[in-house]
Design a protein around this motif. Structure first.
Motif, PDB file in Angstrom:
ATOM      1  N   GLY A  29       0.813  -1.212   0.000  1.00 36.94           N
ATOM      2  CA  GLY A  29       0.000   0.000   0.000  1.00 36.94           C
ATOM      3  C   GLY A  29       0.843   1.257   0.000  1.00 36.94           C
ATOM      4  N   ARG A  30       2.024   1.160  -0.601  1.00 40.89           N
ATOM      5  CA  ARG A  30       2.993   2.263  -0.603  1.00 40.89           C
ATOM      6  C   ARG A  30       2.407   3.548  -1.181  1.00 40.89           C
ATOM      7  NH1 ARG A  30       6.495   4.510  -4.213  1.00 40.89           N
ATOM      8  NH2 ARG A  30       5.892   3.039  -5.822  1.00 40.89           N
ATOM      9  N   THR A  31       1.634   3.453  -2.260  1.00 37.97           N
ATOM     10  CA  THR A  31       1.079   4.658  -2.877  1.00 37.97           C
ATOM     11  C   THR A  31      -0.446   4.618  -2.873  1.00 37.97           C
ATOM     12  OG1 THR A  31       0.988   3.760  -5.129  1.00 37.97           O
ATOM     13  CG2 THR A  31       3.065   4.797  -4.455  1.00 37.97           C
ATOM     14  N   LEU A  32      -1.030   5.789  -2.873  1.00 37.31           N
ATOM     15  CA  LEU A  32      -2.487   5.888  -2.995  1.00 37.31           C
ATOM     16  C   LEU A  32      -2.942   5.366  -4.350  1.00 37.31           C
ATOM     17  CD1 LEU A  32      -3.133   9.385  -1.370  1.00 37.31           C
ATOM     18  CD2 LEU A  32      -3.625   7.132  -0.411  1.00 37.31           C
ATOM     19  N   TYR A  33      -2.099   5.512  -5.361  1.00 33.92           N
ATOM     20  CA  TYR A  33      -2.443   5.050  -6.703  1.00 33.92           C
ATOM     21  C   TYR A  33      -2.706   3.544  -6.692  1.00 33.92           C
ATOM     22  CZ  TYR A  33      -2.373   4.367 -11.724  1.00 33.92           C
ATOM     23  OH  TYR A  33      -2.723   4.040 -13.004  1.00 33.92           O
ATOM     24  N   ALA A  34      -1.830   2.782  -6.076  1.00 37.92           N
ATOM     25  CA  ALA A  34      -2.008   1.327  -6.032  1.00 37.92           C
ATOM     26  C   ALA A  34      -3.264   0.957  -5.261  1.00 37.92           C
ATOM     27  CB  ALA A  34      -0.783   0.657  -5.415  1.00 37.92           C
ATOM     28  N   GLN A  35      -3.546   1.666  -4.189  1.00 37.12           N
ATOM     29  CA  GLN A  35      -4.750   1.395  -3.419  1.00 37.12           C
ATOM     30  C   GLN A  35      -5.998   1.675  -4.251  1.00 37.12           C
ATOM     31  OE1 GLN A  35      -4.456   3.497   0.373  1.00 37.12           O
ATOM     32  NE2 GLN A  35      -2.276   3.001   0.451  1.00 37.12           N
ATOM     33  N   ALA A  36      -6.002   2.787  -4.988  1.00 36.88           N
ATOM     34  CA  ALA A  36      -7.138   3.125  -5.848  1.00 36.88           C
ATOM     35  C   ALA A  36      -7.254   2.126  -7.000  1.00 36.88           C
ATOM     36  CB  ALA A  36      -6.983   4.546  -6.386  1.00 36.88           C
ATOM     37  N   PHE A  37      -6.115   1.706  -7.541  1.00 40.77           N
ATOM     38  CA  PHE A  37      -6.107   0.719  -8.618  1.00 40.77           C
ATOM     39  C   PHE A  37      -6.729  -0.594  -8.146  1.00 40.77           C
ATOM     40  CE2 PHE A  37      -3.946  -2.876 -10.666  1.00 40.77           C
ATOM     41  CZ  PHE A  37      -4.292  -2.652 -11.996  1.00 40.77           C
ATOM     42  N   ALA A  38      -6.390  -1.029  -6.937  1.00 44.80           N
ATOM     43  CA  ALA A  38      -6.941  -2.264  -6.393  1.00 44.80           C
ATOM     44  C   ALA A  38      -8.447  -2.156  -6.215  1.00 44.80           C
ATOM     45  CB  ALA A  38      -6.264  -2.605  -5.070  1.00 44.80           C
ATOM     46  N   ARG A  39      -8.927  -1.037  -5.676  1.00 39.43           N
ATOM     47  CA  ARG A  39     -10.376  -0.844  -5.504  1.00 39.43           C
ATOM     48  C   ARG A  39     -11.083  -0.817  -6.850  1.00 39.43           C
ATOM     49  NH1 ARG A  39      -8.497   2.653  -1.566  1.00 39.43           N
ATOM     50  NH2 ARG A  39      -8.815   4.463  -2.885  1.00 39.43           N
ATOM     51  N   HIS A  40     -10.520  -0.095  -7.819  1.00 41.78           N
ATOM     52  CA  HIS A  40     -11.107  -0.014  -9.158  1.00 41.78           C
ATOM     53  C   HIS A  40     -11.154  -1.401  -9.812  1.00 41.78           C
ATOM     54  CE1 HIS A  40     -11.899   1.279 -13.270  1.00 41.78           C
ATOM     55  NE2 HIS A  40     -10.827   0.594 -13.631  1.00 41.78           N
ATOM     56  N   SER A  41     -10.086  -2.154  -9.683  1.00 45.79           N
ATOM     57  CA  SER A  41     -10.022  -3.494 -10.274  1.00 45.79           C
ATOM     58  C   SER A  41     -11.089  -4.404  -9.695  1.00 45.79           C
ATOM     59  CB  SER A  41      -8.644  -4.116 -10.056  1.00 45.79           C
ATOM     60  OG  SER A  41      -7.655  -3.367 -10.703  1.00 45.79           O
ATOM     61  N   THR A  42     -11.252  -4.340  -8.390  1.00 40.77           N
ATOM     62  CA  THR A  42     -12.251  -5.172  -7.721  1.00 40.77           C
ATOM     63  C   THR A  42     -13.656  -4.770  -8.158  1.00 40.77           C
ATOM     64  OG1 THR A  42     -10.777  -5.478  -5.845  1.00 40.77           O
ATOM     65  CG2 THR A  42     -13.106  -5.924  -5.470  1.00 40.77           C
ATOM     66  N   ALA A  43     -13.908  -3.478  -8.240  1.00 39.71           N
ATOM     67  CA  ALA A  43     -15.242  -2.981  -8.595  1.00 39.71           C
ATOM     68  C   ALA A  43     -15.604  -3.275 -10.048  1.00 39.71           C
ATOM     69  CB  ALA A  43     -15.326  -1.478  -8.330  1.00 39.71           C
ATOM     70  N   THR A  44     -14.621  -3.247 -10.937  1.00 39.51           N
ATOM     71  CA  THR A  44     -14.906  -3.396 -12.369  1.00 39.51           C
ATOM     72  C   THR A  44     -14.566  -4.776 -12.920  1.00 39.51           C
ATOM     73  OG1 THR A  44     -12.722  -2.582 -13.022  1.00 39.51           O
ATOM     74  CG2 THR A  44     -14.491  -0.935 -12.771  1.00 39.51           C
ATOM     75  N   GLY A  45     -13.903  -5.606 -12.129  1.00 39.25           N
ATOM     76  CA  GLY A  45     -13.505  -6.928 -12.609  1.00 39.25           C
ATOM     77  C   GLY A  45     -12.315  -6.896 -13.547  1.00 39.25           C
ATOM     78  N   LEU A  46     -11.504  -5.851 -13.452  1.00 39.41           N
ATOM     79  CA  LEU A  46     -10.302  -5.744 -14.284  1.00 39.41           C
ATOM     80  C   LEU A  46      -9.383  -6.930 -13.991  1.00 39.41           C
ATOM     81  CD1 LEU A  46      -8.857  -3.691 -16.262  1.00 39.41           C
ATOM     82  CD2 LEU A  46      -7.582  -2.957 -14.250  1.00 39.41           C
ATOM     83  N   ILE A  47      -8.962  -7.619 -15.038  1.00 37.09           N
ATOM     84  CA  ILE A  47      -8.119  -8.808 -14.899  1.00 37.09           C
ATOM     85  C   ILE A  47      -6.666  -8.391 -14.678  1.00 37.09           C
ATOM     86  CG2 ILE A  47      -7.336 -10.939 -16.027  1.00 37.09           C
ATOM     87  CD1 ILE A  47     -10.328 -10.939 -15.514  1.00 37.09           C
ATOM     88  N   TRP A  48      -5.987  -9.115 -13.780  1.00 38.65           N
ATOM     89  CA  TRP A  48      -4.561  -8.918 -13.544  1.00 38.65           C
ATOM     90  C   TRP A  48      -3.827 -10.137 -14.066  1.00 38.65           C
ATOM     91  CZ3 TRP A  48      -4.521  -7.546  -7.604  1.00 38.65           C
ATOM     92  CH2 TRP A  48      -5.163  -6.324  -7.411  1.00 38.65           C
ATOM     93  N   ALA A  49      -2.925  -9.930 -15.028  1.00 38.27           N
ATOM     94  CA  ALA A  49      -2.023 -10.994 -15.474  1.00 38.27           C
ATOM     95  C   ALA A  49      -0.727 -10.813 -14.696  1.00 38.27           C
ATOM     96  CB  ALA A  49      -1.772 -10.904 -16.977  1.00 38.27           C
ATOM     97  N   VAL A  50      -0.340 -11.861 -13.965  1.00 35.07           N
ATOM     98  CA  VAL A  50       0.815 -11.763 -13.075  1.00 35.07           C
ATOM     99  C   VAL A  50       1.849 -12.817 -13.454  1.00 35.07           C
ATOM    100  CG1 VAL A  50       1.599 -11.760 -10.689  1.00 35.07           C
ATOM    101  CG2 VAL A  50      -0.711 -10.948 -11.233  1.00 35.07           C
ATOM    102  N   PRO A  51       2.954 -12.402 -14.063  1.00 32.20           N
ATOM    103  CA  PRO A  51       4.017 -13.353 -14.411  1.00 32.20           C
ATOM    104  C   PRO A  51       4.683 -13.936 -13.162  1.00 32.20           C
ATOM    105  CG  PRO A  51       4.216 -11.330 -15.694  1.00 32.20           C
ATOM    106  CD  PRO A  51       3.221 -11.061 -14.607  1.00 32.20           C
ATOM    107  N   THR A  52       4.956 -15.230 -13.198  1.00 33.13           N
ATOM    108  CA  THR A  52       5.590 -15.880 -12.045  1.00 33.13           C
ATOM    109  C   THR A  52       6.965 -15.299 -11.742  1.00 33.13           C
ATOM    110  OG1 THR A  52       6.350 -17.671 -13.493  1.00 33.13           O
ATOM    111  CG2 THR A  52       4.337 -18.067 -12.201  1.00 33.13           C
TER     112      THR A  52
END
Length: 142
Positions: A29-52
């Protein structure tokens, strides 16, 4: 846990590829941007592709309590894990080869996933990733 294979995402579905720095930022939670991004992703169903490879680097850089958060983050329902397996070794290796002196397996893996999916990369390493794939679409972290 999510399916580790590169999951088919139908055309028109949008998402972001999360680089190491994005994973660390989301977990801490270092930046407010990441926190807002996480909330937006959850609300809209934005997919996260995460490379191993990004998960591996983030794991190495996080303290123990952050590793628990990382474990939870990569198991969220809108997270797709992108493995660097035998099927991806060739395309990632070719991306790495074209980067020349810029030998960074994680950056090549992240860039290959973003290129294949045609999704932006959430990162603070835009310059580094564009050294691997010029013109790569970057969503910069502050």
């Amino acid at each position: 846990m999510t399916d580790p294979s590169p999951t088919f995402i139908p055309p028109g579905v949008h998402g972001r590829v999360l680089d190491t720095s994005a994973l660390i930022d989301l977990v801490t939670g270092r930046t407010l941007y990441a926190q807002a991004f996480a909330r937006h992703s959850t609300a809209t169903g934005l997919i996260w592709a995460v490379p191993t490879t990004a998960i591996t680097e983030a794991w190495a850089r996080l303290p123990d309590k952050g590793r628990l958060g990382l474990s939870v983050l990569v198991q969220l329902g809108h997270t797709v894990i992108e493995t660097l397996d035998i099927h991806q070794a060739g395309p990632v290796g070719e991306t790495l080869e074209s980067a020349g002196a810029e030998f960074d397996v994680c950056a090549a893996h992240v860039a290959e996933v973003a290129t294949r999916r045609r999704w932006p990369v959430l990162t603070d390493r835009g310059v580094r990733l564009r050294a691997v794939v010029p013109g790569l679409e970057i969503e910069p972290l502050p």
